[in-house]
Design a protein around this motif. Structure first.
Motif, PDB file in Angstrom:
ATOM      1  N   ALA A   4       0.837  -1.211   0.000  1.00  0.00           N
ATOM      2  CA  ALA A   4       0.000   0.000   0.000  1.00  0.00           C
ATOM      3  C   ALA A   4       0.871   1.260   0.000  1.00  0.00           C
ATOM      4  CB  ALA A   4      -0.926   0.000   1.219  1.00  0.00           C
ATOM      5  N   ALA A   5       1.945   1.236   0.769  1.00  0.00           N
ATOM      6  CA  ALA A   5       2.846   2.399   0.808  1.00  0.00           C
ATOM      7  C   ALA A   5       3.548   2.587  -0.527  1.00  0.00           C
ATOM      8  CB  ALA A   5       3.872   2.228   1.931  1.00  0.00           C
ATOM      9  N   ARG A   6       3.950   1.488  -1.169  1.00  0.00           N
ATOM     10  CA  ARG A   6       4.605   1.598  -2.486  1.00  0.00           C
ATOM     11  C   ARG A   6       3.646   2.188  -3.519  1.00  0.00           C
ATOM     12  NH1 ARG A   6       6.209  -3.575  -1.065  1.00  0.00           N
ATOM     13  NH2 ARG A   6       5.055  -4.543  -2.802  1.00  0.00           N
ATOM     14  N   ALA A   7       2.377   1.774  -3.482  1.00  0.00           N
ATOM     15  CA  ALA A   7       1.376   2.331  -4.410  1.00  0.00           C
ATOM     16  C   ALA A   7       1.233   3.830  -4.180  1.00  0.00           C
ATOM     17  CB  ALA A   7       0.033   1.633  -4.228  1.00  0.00           C
ATOM     18  N   HIS A   8       1.243   4.231  -2.911  1.00  0.00           N
ATOM     19  CA  HIS A   8       1.127   5.662  -2.593  1.00  0.00           C
ATOM     20  C   HIS A   8       2.377   6.420  -3.052  1.00  0.00           C
ATOM     21  CE1 HIS A   8      -0.437   9.177  -0.603  1.00  0.00           C
ATOM     22  NE2 HIS A   8       0.687   9.306   0.077  1.00  0.00           N
ATOM     23  N   ILE A   9       3.535   5.816  -2.895  1.00  0.00           N
ATOM     24  CA  ILE A   9       4.781   6.457  -3.344  1.00  0.00           C
ATOM     25  C   ILE A   9       4.744   6.656  -4.858  1.00  0.00           C
ATOM     26  CG2 ILE A   9       7.281   6.146  -3.581  1.00  0.00           C
ATOM     27  CD1 ILE A   9       7.174   4.693  -0.826  1.00  0.00           C
ATOM     28  N   VAL A  10       4.230   5.674  -5.591  1.00  0.00           N
ATOM     29  CA  VAL A  10       4.097   5.809  -7.050  1.00  0.00           C
ATOM     30  C   VAL A  10       3.251   7.036  -7.373  1.00  0.00           C
ATOM     31  CG1 VAL A  10       3.111   4.788  -9.147  1.00  0.00           C
ATOM     32  CG2 VAL A  10       4.474   3.374  -7.594  1.00  0.00           C
ATOM     33  N   GLU A  11       2.112   7.150  -6.679  1.00  0.00           N
ATOM     34  CA  GLU A  11       1.233   8.308  -6.900  1.00  0.00           C
ATOM     35  C   GLU A  11       1.961   9.611  -6.605  1.00  0.00           C
ATOM     36  OE1 GLU A  11      -2.331   7.827  -4.591  1.00  0.00           O
ATOM     37  OE2 GLU A  11      -2.677   5.819  -5.386  1.00  0.00           O
TER      38      GLU A  11
ATOM     39  N   PRO B 278       2.428   0.471 -19.089  1.00  0.00           N
ATOM     40  CA  PRO B 278       3.516  -0.388 -19.607  1.00  0.00           C
ATOM     41  C   PRO B 278       4.912   0.201 -19.377  1.00  0.00           C
ATOM     42  CG  PRO B 278       1.731  -0.274 -21.206  1.00  0.00           C
ATOM     43  CD  PRO B 278       1.425   0.738 -20.130  1.00  0.00           C
ATOM     44  N   ASP B 279       5.015   1.537 -19.393  1.00  0.00           N
ATOM     45  CA  ASP B 279       6.314   2.170 -19.136  1.00  0.00           C
ATOM     46  C   ASP B 279       6.782   1.857 -17.716  1.00  0.00           C
ATOM     47  OD1 ASP B 279       6.367   3.526 -21.673  1.00  0.00           O
ATOM     48  OD2 ASP B 279       4.948   5.000 -20.837  1.00  0.00           O
ATOM     49  N   LEU B 280       5.871   2.017 -16.759  1.00  0.00           N
ATOM     50  CA  LEU B 280       6.229   1.759 -15.362  1.00  0.00           C
ATOM     51  C   LEU B 280       6.518   0.282 -15.118  1.00  0.00           C
ATOM     52  CD1 LEU B 280       3.788   4.122 -13.455  1.00  0.00           C
ATOM     53  CD2 LEU B 280       6.274   4.278 -13.528  1.00  0.00           C
ATOM     54  N   LEU B 281       5.738  -0.597 -15.719  1.00  0.00           N
ATOM     55  CA  LEU B 281       5.962  -2.027 -15.519  1.00  0.00           C
ATOM     56  C   LEU B 281       7.286  -2.472 -16.140  1.00  0.00           C
ATOM     57  CD1 LEU B 281       2.352  -3.417 -16.065  1.00  0.00           C
ATOM     58  CD2 LEU B 281       3.506  -2.828 -13.909  1.00  0.00           C
ATOM     59  N   ARG B 282       7.610  -1.924 -17.304  1.00  0.00           N
ATOM     60  CA  ARG B 282       8.899  -2.226 -17.952  1.00  0.00           C
ATOM     61  C   ARG B 282      10.055  -1.726 -17.088  1.00  0.00           C
ATOM     62  NH1 ARG B 282      10.747   0.806 -23.396  1.00  0.00           N
ATOM     63  NH2 ARG B 282      12.907   0.083 -23.461  1.00  0.00           N
ATOM     64  N   ALA B 283       9.894  -0.525 -16.551  1.00  0.00           N
ATOM     65  CA  ALA B 283      10.937   0.049 -15.685  1.00  0.00           C
ATOM     66  C   ALA B 283      11.084  -0.780 -14.410  1.00  0.00           C
ATOM     67  CB  ALA B 283      10.606   1.500 -15.357  1.00  0.00           C
ATOM     68  N   ALA B 284       9.979  -1.234 -13.844  1.00  0.00           N
ATOM     69  CA  ALA B 284      10.032  -2.059 -12.627  1.00  0.00           C
ATOM     70  C   ALA B 284      10.753  -3.380 -12.918  1.00  0.00           C
ATOM     71  CB  ALA B 284       8.624  -2.312 -12.100  1.00  0.00           C
TER      72      ALA B 284
ATOM     73  N   GLU C  96      -1.141   8.724 -17.651  1.00  0.00           N
ATOM     74  CA  GLU C  96      -2.530   8.297 -17.819  1.00  0.00           C
ATOM     75  C   GLU C  96      -2.615   6.785 -17.644  1.00  0.00           C
ATOM     76  OE1 GLU C  96      -3.523   9.517 -21.818  1.00  0.00           O
ATOM     77  OE2 GLU C  96      -2.885   7.586 -22.657  1.00  0.00           O
ATOM     78  N   GLY C  97      -3.740   6.339 -17.098  1.00  0.00           N
ATOM     79  CA  GLY C  97      -4.003   4.911 -16.960  1.00  0.00           C
ATOM     80  C   GLY C  97      -3.048   4.177 -16.049  1.00  0.00           C
ATOM     81  N   ILE C  98      -2.590   4.832 -15.006  1.00  0.00           N
ATOM     82  CA  ILE C  98      -1.630   4.202 -14.093  1.00  0.00           C
ATOM     83  C   ILE C  98      -2.378   3.532 -12.943  1.00  0.00           C
ATOM     84  CG2 ILE C  98       0.309   4.579 -12.521  1.00  0.00           C
ATOM     85  CD1 ILE C  98       1.005   5.108 -15.475  1.00  0.00           C
ATOM     86  N   ASP C  99      -2.065   2.268 -12.713  1.00  0.00           N
ATOM     87  CA  ASP C  99      -2.586   1.533 -11.571  1.00  0.00           C
ATOM     88  C   ASP C  99      -1.422   1.333 -10.605  1.00  0.00           C
ATOM     89  OD1 ASP C  99      -3.673  -0.164  -9.712  1.00  0.00           O
ATOM     90  OD2 ASP C  99      -4.136  -1.770 -11.119  1.00  0.00           O
ATOM     91  N   GLY C 100      -1.353   2.217  -9.614  1.00  0.00           N
ATOM     92  CA  GLY C 100      -0.263   2.167  -8.640  1.00  0.00           C
ATOM     93  C   GLY C 100      -0.187   0.847  -7.895  1.00  0.00           C
TER      94      GLY C 100
ATOM     95  N   ALA D  79       2.718  -4.097  -6.668  1.00  0.00           N
ATOM     96  CA  ALA D  79       2.791  -5.558  -6.607  1.00  0.00           C
ATOM     97  C   ALA D  79       4.045  -6.082  -7.301  1.00  0.00           C
ATOM     98  CB  ALA D  79       1.543  -6.171  -7.243  1.00  0.00           C
ATOM     99  N   ARG D  80       4.555  -5.335  -8.257  1.00  0.00           N
ATOM    100  CA  ARG D  80       5.747  -5.772  -9.007  1.00  0.00           C
ATOM    101  C   ARG D  80       7.046  -5.179  -8.460  1.00  0.00           C
ATOM    102  NH1 ARG D  80       4.296  -6.685 -15.142  1.00  0.00           N
ATOM    103  NH2 ARG D  80       2.146  -7.348 -14.914  1.00  0.00           N
ATOM    104  N   THR D  81       6.946  -4.444  -7.373  1.00  0.00           N
ATOM    105  CA  THR D  81       8.140  -3.789  -6.804  1.00  0.00           C
ATOM    106  C   THR D  81       8.348  -4.233  -5.353  1.00  0.00           C
ATOM    107  OG1 THR D  81       6.795  -1.849  -6.286  1.00  0.00           O
ATOM    108  CG2 THR D  81       8.082  -1.783  -8.334  1.00  0.00           C
ATOM    109  N   ARG D  82       8.208  -5.511  -5.112  1.00  0.00           N
ATOM    110  CA  ARG D  82       8.378  -6.060  -3.769  1.00  0.00           C
ATOM    111  C   ARG D  82       9.773  -5.732  -3.228  1.00  0.00           C
ATOM    112  NH1 ARG D  82       8.457 -12.233  -2.131  1.00  0.00           N
ATOM    113  NH2 ARG D  82       7.885 -11.993   0.044  1.00  0.00           N
ATOM    114  N   HIS D  83       9.853  -5.294  -2.003  1.00  0.00           N
ATOM    115  CA  HIS D  83      11.080  -4.933  -1.291  1.00  0.00           C
ATOM    116  C   HIS D  83      11.717  -3.640  -1.807  1.00  0.00           C
ATOM    117  CE1 HIS D  83      10.837  -8.762   0.686  1.00  0.00           C
ATOM    118  NE2 HIS D  83      11.002  -9.413  -0.447  1.00  0.00           N
TER     119      HIS D  83
END
Length: 189
Positions: free
Chosen positions: A81-88, A143-149, A97-101, A106-110
């Motif tokens: 939850a904190a990581r999603a908030h940090i993304v925001e 997709p940009d964020l997921l690729r970067a993660a 646009e269309g970002i699901d934090g 979920a893909r940035t564990r640790h």
């Protein structure tokens, strides 16, 4: 490879405390001289003393006694939850646009907050690369964020591996109990 002494003579700015094992005593002395005034009774009586380190195992045990820095607190990497908030937060003021934090989280564990900031910066680079190569101007997308993660590894993992070894082999006292619980919870032990 050049010897440390030779390197220091020719390029003194490149010598760090960790470069020569003999400087361990000097490091300890410098630390104590800088911190010692804060430890004297009454001198800073109205101030709470706090310190932070990424390497608590390197802190002199004398500094950890009650009345000095007697309490140790483990601050784990942010939860999902904190990581999603940090993304925001990191995307504020950035066209997106269309970002699901939550999916990014979920893909940035640790990942630490700084790691997530690095993911956002890398996603910006992907958008810029698109602009330069295809002359397409667009906001950051999922997709940009997921690729970067995917392209980024959590920097906390090295620290957690060191802590795991300390908990497992060094016979650490109760001061690492919180770290051990985190490692067990996340199946890192």
């Amino acid at each position: 490879m050049r010897a440390p002494v030779e390197l220091g003579r020719r390029e003194p700015e490149r010598i760090g405390f960790g470069d020569i094992a003999g400087l361990e005593d000097l490091k300890r002395t410098v630390r104590l001289q800088i911190i010692e005034p804060f430890l004297k009774p009454g001198l800073f009586a109205k101030f709470r003393k706090r310190a932070a380190t990424n390497m608590p195992w390197d802190v002199d045990p004398g500094m950890k006694r009650p009345g000095r820095f007697g309490r140790q607190v483990f601050v784990p990497p942010p939860d999902e939850a904190a990581r999603a908030h940090i993304v925001e937060l990191k995307l504020r003021g950035v066209p997106h646009e269309g970002i699901d934090g939550r999916e990014v989280a979920a893909r940035t564990r640790h990942f630490s907050g700084a790691d997530i900031e690095g993911v956002v910066e890398l996603a910006k680079d992907y958008v810029l690369e698109d602009h330069l190569t295809r002359e397409v101007e667009r906001p950051i997308r999922q997709p940009d964020l997921l690729r970067a993660a995917e392209a980024t590894e959590a920097t906390t993992l090295d620290w957690l591996r060191t802590a795991r070894d300390l908990v497992r082999y060094a016979g650490a006292d109760d001061s690492y109990r919180d770290v051990e619980a985190y490692l067990r919870q996340h199946k890192l032990v």
